[in-house]
Design an enzyme around this catalytic site. Structure first.
Site, PDB file in Angstrom:
ATOM      1  N   TYR A  45      25.562  -6.161  17.820  1.00 20.16           N
ATOM      2  CA  TYR A  45      24.982  -7.031  16.791  1.00 20.16           C
ATOM      3  C   TYR A  45      26.016  -7.952  16.169  1.00 20.16           C
ATOM      4  O   TYR A  45      25.703  -9.102  15.822  1.00 20.16           O
ATOM      5  CB  TYR A  45      24.267  -6.196  15.732  1.00 20.16           C
ATOM      6  CG  TYR A  45      25.165  -5.439  14.788  1.00 20.16           C
ATOM      7  CD1 TYR A  45      25.545  -5.982  13.574  1.00 20.16           C
ATOM      8  CD2 TYR A  45      25.617  -4.164  15.109  1.00 20.16           C
ATOM      9  CE1 TYR A  45      26.376  -5.296  12.704  1.00 20.16           C
ATOM     10  CE2 TYR A  45      26.441  -3.466  14.247  1.00 20.16           C
ATOM     11  CZ  TYR A  45      26.818  -4.031  13.048  1.00 20.16           C
ATOM     12  OH  TYR A  45      27.638  -3.350  12.200  1.00 20.16           O
ATOM     13  N   TYR A  75      31.642  -4.438  -8.667  1.00 24.92           N
ATOM     14  CA  TYR A  75      31.880  -3.065  -8.234  1.00 24.92           C
ATOM     15  C   TYR A  75      32.921  -2.392  -9.125  1.00 24.92           C
ATOM     16  O   TYR A  75      32.763  -1.236  -9.542  1.00 24.92           O
ATOM     17  CB  TYR A  75      32.360  -3.052  -6.782  1.00 24.92           C
ATOM     18  CG  TYR A  75      31.251  -3.003  -5.760  1.00 24.92           C
ATOM     19  CD1 TYR A  75      31.180  -1.970  -4.839  1.00 24.92           C
ATOM     20  CD2 TYR A  75      30.271  -3.986  -5.694  1.00 24.92           C
ATOM     21  CE1 TYR A  75      30.179  -1.903  -3.882  1.00 24.92           C
ATOM     22  CE2 TYR A  75      29.263  -3.941  -4.750  1.00 24.92           C
ATOM     23  CZ  TYR A  75      29.219  -2.893  -3.846  1.00 24.92           C
ATOM     24  OH  TYR A  75      28.209  -2.849  -2.912  1.00 24.92           O
ATOM     25  N   THR A  84      33.818  -2.799   3.575  1.00 25.75           N
ATOM     26  CA  THR A  84      33.492  -3.670   4.699  1.00 25.75           C
ATOM     27  C   THR A  84      32.313  -4.584   4.392  1.00 25.75           C
ATOM     28  O   THR A  84      32.371  -5.793   4.620  1.00 25.75           O
ATOM     29  CB  THR A  84      33.183  -2.828   5.947  1.00 25.75           C
ATOM     30  OG1 THR A  84      34.369  -2.121   6.343  1.00 25.75           O
ATOM     31  CG2 THR A  84      32.732  -3.710   7.101  1.00 25.75           C
ATOM     32  N   HIS A  98      -3.327 -14.032   6.179  1.00 28.19           N
ATOM     33  CA  HIS A  98      -3.397 -15.210   7.055  1.00 28.19           C
ATOM     34  C   HIS A  98      -3.154 -16.492   6.257  1.00 28.19           C
ATOM     35  O   HIS A  98      -3.592 -16.601   5.106  1.00 28.19           O
ATOM     36  CB  HIS A  98      -4.783 -15.261   7.704  1.00 28.19           C
ATOM     37  CG  HIS A  98      -4.971 -16.410   8.629  1.00 28.19           C
ATOM     38  ND1 HIS A  98      -4.431 -16.441   9.897  1.00 28.19           N
ATOM     39  CD2 HIS A  98      -5.633 -17.587   8.460  1.00 28.19           C
ATOM     40  CE1 HIS A  98      -4.761 -17.579  10.469  1.00 28.19           C
ATOM     41  NE2 HIS A  98      -5.486 -18.298   9.626  1.00 28.19           N
ATOM     42  N   CYS A 120      28.737  -7.509   6.109  1.00 29.80           N
ATOM     43  CA  CYS A 120      27.373  -8.030   6.084  1.00 29.80           C
ATOM     44  C   CYS A 120      27.138  -9.110   5.033  1.00 29.80           C
ATOM     45  O   CYS A 120      26.364 -10.042   5.279  1.00 29.80           O
ATOM     46  CB  CYS A 120      26.378  -6.888   5.891  1.00 29.80           C
ATOM     47  SG  CYS A 120      26.834  -5.666   4.671  1.00 29.80           S
ATOM     48  N   GLY A 179      33.096  -3.545  19.267  1.00 36.80           N
ATOM     49  CA  GLY A 179      32.849  -2.267  18.620  1.00 36.80           C
ATOM     50  C   GLY A 179      33.783  -2.009  17.455  1.00 36.80           C
ATOM     51  O   GLY A 179      34.791  -2.701  17.274  1.00 36.80           O
ATOM     52  N   GLY A 219      29.474   3.416   0.145  1.00 34.40           N
ATOM     53  CA  GLY A 219      29.222   4.842   0.025  1.00 34.40           C
ATOM     54  C   GLY A 219      30.128   5.513  -0.978  1.00 34.40           C
ATOM     55  O   GLY A 219      29.691   6.327  -1.804  1.00 34.40           O
ATOM     56  N   ARG A 244      30.122  -7.252  29.218  1.00 34.87           N
ATOM     57  CA  ARG A 244      30.266  -6.552  30.490  1.00 34.87           C
ATOM     58  C   ARG A 244      28.981  -5.886  30.966  1.00 34.87           C
ATOM     59  O   ARG A 244      28.830  -5.565  32.143  1.00 34.87           O
ATOM     60  CB  ARG A 244      31.353  -5.486  30.372  1.00 34.87           C
ATOM     61  CG  ARG A 244      31.023  -4.379  29.383  1.00 34.87           C
ATOM     62  CD  ARG A 244      32.150  -3.375  29.276  1.00 34.87           C
ATOM     63  NE  ARG A 244      31.807  -2.288  28.354  1.00 34.87           N
ATOM     64  CZ  ARG A 244      32.573  -1.248  28.117  1.00 34.87           C
ATOM     65  NH1 ARG A 244      33.753  -1.160  28.720  1.00 34.87           N
ATOM     66  NH2 ARG A 244      32.187  -0.303  27.276  1.00 34.87           N
ATOM     67  N   LYS A 298      29.007 -12.401   6.079  1.00 28.79           N
ATOM     68  CA  LYS A 298      28.397 -12.819   7.348  1.00 28.79           C
ATOM     69  C   LYS A 298      27.015 -13.392   7.122  1.00 28.79           C
ATOM     70  O   LYS A 298      26.620 -14.364   7.785  1.00 28.79           O
ATOM     71  CB  LYS A 298      28.356 -11.625   8.315  1.00 28.79           C
ATOM     72  CG  LYS A 298      27.722 -11.913   9.663  1.00 28.79           C
ATOM     73  CD  LYS A 298      28.228 -10.980  10.738  1.00 28.79           C
ATOM     74  CE  LYS A 298      28.113  -9.528  10.367  1.00 28.79           C
ATOM     75  NZ  LYS A 298      26.699  -9.077  10.213  1.00 28.79           N
ATOM     76  N   THR A 318      25.155  -0.018   5.786  1.00 30.00           N
ATOM     77  CA  THR A 318      25.504   0.085   4.375  1.00 30.00           C
ATOM     78  C   THR A 318      24.500   0.907   3.562  1.00 30.00           C
ATOM     79  O   THR A 318      24.903   1.793   2.796  1.00 30.00           O
ATOM     80  CB  THR A 318      25.640  -1.328   3.776  1.00 30.00           C
ATOM     81  OG1 THR A 318      26.740  -1.981   4.403  1.00 30.00           O
ATOM     82  CG2 THR A 318      25.880  -1.268   2.280  1.00 30.00           C
ATOM     83  N   ARG A 334      22.730  -3.393  23.281  1.00 28.22           N
ATOM     84  CA  ARG A 334      22.502  -2.047  23.813  1.00 28.22           C
ATOM     85  C   ARG A 334      22.012  -1.133  22.695  1.00 28.22           C
ATOM     86  O   ARG A 334      22.516  -1.157  21.579  1.00 28.22           O
ATOM     87  CB  ARG A 334      23.800  -1.494  24.408  1.00 28.22           C
ATOM     88  CG  ARG A 334      23.669  -0.106  25.020  1.00 28.22           C
ATOM     89  CD  ARG A 334      24.922   0.236  25.805  1.00 28.22           C
ATOM     90  NE  ARG A 334      26.092   0.268  24.939  1.00 28.22           N
ATOM     91  CZ  ARG A 334      26.509   1.351  24.270  1.00 28.22           C
ATOM     92  NH1 ARG A 334      25.824   2.479  24.347  1.00 28.22           N
ATOM     93  NH2 ARG A 334      27.598   1.303  23.530  1.00 28.22           N
TER      94      ARG A 334
END
Length: 460
Positions: free
Chosen positions: A179, A99, A42, A437, A48, A263, A16, A200, A51, A312, A206
């Site tokens: 995730y 970048y 990040t 198909h 991402c 988190g 960003g 938990r 990963k 992102t 979620r």
């Protein structure tokens, strides 16, 4: 603005911040970007992108087994973790360099160092000096959250350390159900690590549709991931031989590594936001309006540090909207509605719009179209993996409120579905599209029968 060193000072060179800085600099503005780590943020450096490389690497073992079902001989290939890491690091360095080059070519100045606000118009960069600026953009992202009061938590790693392990563990426990936890569980299991995921809550992922959550859980178990729900750590003990995970269930589970993916929190500590008068939300995120402006007239914030939608592409669009508004005289906001997302679990998830539960709360009567099936590729070799496709449709208007896919290429499929949902497509319009198909995606446009939840029968 000539009285200031810069027209815009961006704190944080993630997706960003970089997009906003480039666009602002291309307008002719004097722009500086401060980054305390590596340029790219990040996503590129510790999220991402690396990963996804790990997901790719971890899928090959399963692909080799599938290949045997198609007549290929049993593979004798082995995985070299250190060779993979070296290749991954080279690619990340290349991307980070791009970048930097793009910022330089646009005319922005990159300052390496940790920055903080002295006041609304003054930024101090550690080891580099103090700078004045007309406008400030906060784009520092988020950082992994750890339960600091948990005894022994210092023996755990987070997702950031997972990218730099010197060697693969034989056994790992991953705490969390979001995730990041789910993706890393698939990665480690795919690379041959004995993997246990503990969460938990009552089910993983979620915030996603409940049918998606249950389906992913079942499919991950088929891939060898042990999933323990309704369970969490009481303490972590490190011995000479292993790590002992003491759980609230009374179990003591031995592993070689424990990773917390419980988190991420907005990265605002030590930024001097209080000194500048910037208000924070209750969760520590920078509070902003629709134009990403903070409580201070000349300070804005975009990306995960605002905790709106932590993706992102969203940060990039927010950064672009800020630049259009402030440097091109084109007031622009980003519409956070109908933003598609993907979970690169194994199998992967693609989702856009509302879950069934959210749709019922917001729109009342809805219709559900649901299909669970073995894809053609799996059926051929006798595999038991299943896909899920689900549409959530508003009764009356027949507008499609949500689309959810679990299966191979789900993230690729959902991108195009998101275009249609963003435009307000209805189920009859959707159905008028001819299928391609044979594909998995054709199931999206061939579902005609409404799904009746079990136990409701004709009463539904």
């Amino acid at each position: 603005m000539a009285n200031y060193d810069y027209d815009l000072f961006v704190i944080g060179a993630g997706s960003g911040g970089v997009r906003a800085a480039r666009l602002a600099a291309l307008s002719g503005a004097r722009v500086a970007v401060a980054e305390e780590h590596r340029v790219g943020g990040t996503c590129v450096i510790r999220g991402c992108v690396p990963k996804k490389f790990m997901v790719y690497a971890s899928e090959f073992a399963h692909s080799a087994k599938v290949a045997e079902g198609y007549g290929w001989s049993e593979s004798q290939a082995s995985f070299d973790w250190k060779r993979f890491l070296a290749a991954k690091d080279r690619e990340i360095a290349r991307l980070s360099g791009i970048y930097v080059t793009n910022l330089n070519n646009a005319g922005a100045e990159v300052i390496h160092g940790r920055a903080k606000l002295v006041d609304a118009h003054t930024v101090e960069v550690e080891g580099k000096g103090v700078f004045t600026t007309e406008k400030v953009l906060i784009a520092t992202g988020g950082r992994p959250w750890l339960p600091e009061t948990l005894p022994g938590v210092e023996h755990a790693i987070t997702s950031e350390e997972a990218f730099h392990l010197l060697e693969l563990p034989k056994r790992i426990m991953i705490a969390g159900g979001g995730y990041i936890a789910v993706e890393f569980a698939g990665i480690f299991a795919g690379l041959g690590v004995d993997t246990t995921l503990v969460y938990r809550g009552a089910n993983i992922l979620r915030g996603f549709d409940d049918d998606v959550r249950a389906h992913v859980t079942d499919e991950m178990k088929k891939r060898g991931v042990k999933i323990v729900l309704g369970c969490q750590h009481e303490r972590i003990e490190k011995t000479e031989a292993c790590i002992v995970n003491h759980m609230n269930s009374g179990a003591a589970i031995e592993t070689d590594l424990v990773m917390f993916a419980t988190g991420r929190a907005p990265y605002t500590a030590g930024l001097g936001l209080e000194a500048a008068g910037v208000k924070l939300a209750e969760n520590g995120a920078v509070a902003v309006d629709a134009y990403s402006k903070t409580s201070v007239e000349n300070i804005w914030a975009v990306g995960d540090v605002t905790d709106r939608i932590n993706l992102t592409p969203v940060a990039i669009r927010e950064g672009a909207a800020f630049a259009q508004t402030e440097f091109y005289g084109n007031p622009t906001t980003f519409d956070h509605d109908m933003v598609a997302s993907a979970v690169f679990s194994q199998p992967p998830v693609g989702s856009v719009g509302l879950s069934e539960a959210d749709a019922r709360h917001k729109h009342g009567k809805i219709d559900i179209y649901l299909s669970r099936f073995r894809p053609m590729k799996t059926t051929f070799y006798g595999g038991d993996e299943r896909c899920l496709i689900k549409l959530v449709v508003e009764q009356g208007s027949e507008r499609i409120l949500g689309c959810h896919v679990v299966g191979p290429d789900a993230p690729e499929i959902i991108q195009m579905a998101a275009v249609a949902l963003k435009m307000g497509v209805t189920k009859p319009q959707w159905d008028s599209t001819c299928a391609v198909h044979p594909t998995l995606a054709e199931e999206l446009v061939t579902m005609r029968e409404k799904h009746v939840p079990q136990g409701l029968g004709a009463a539904a």
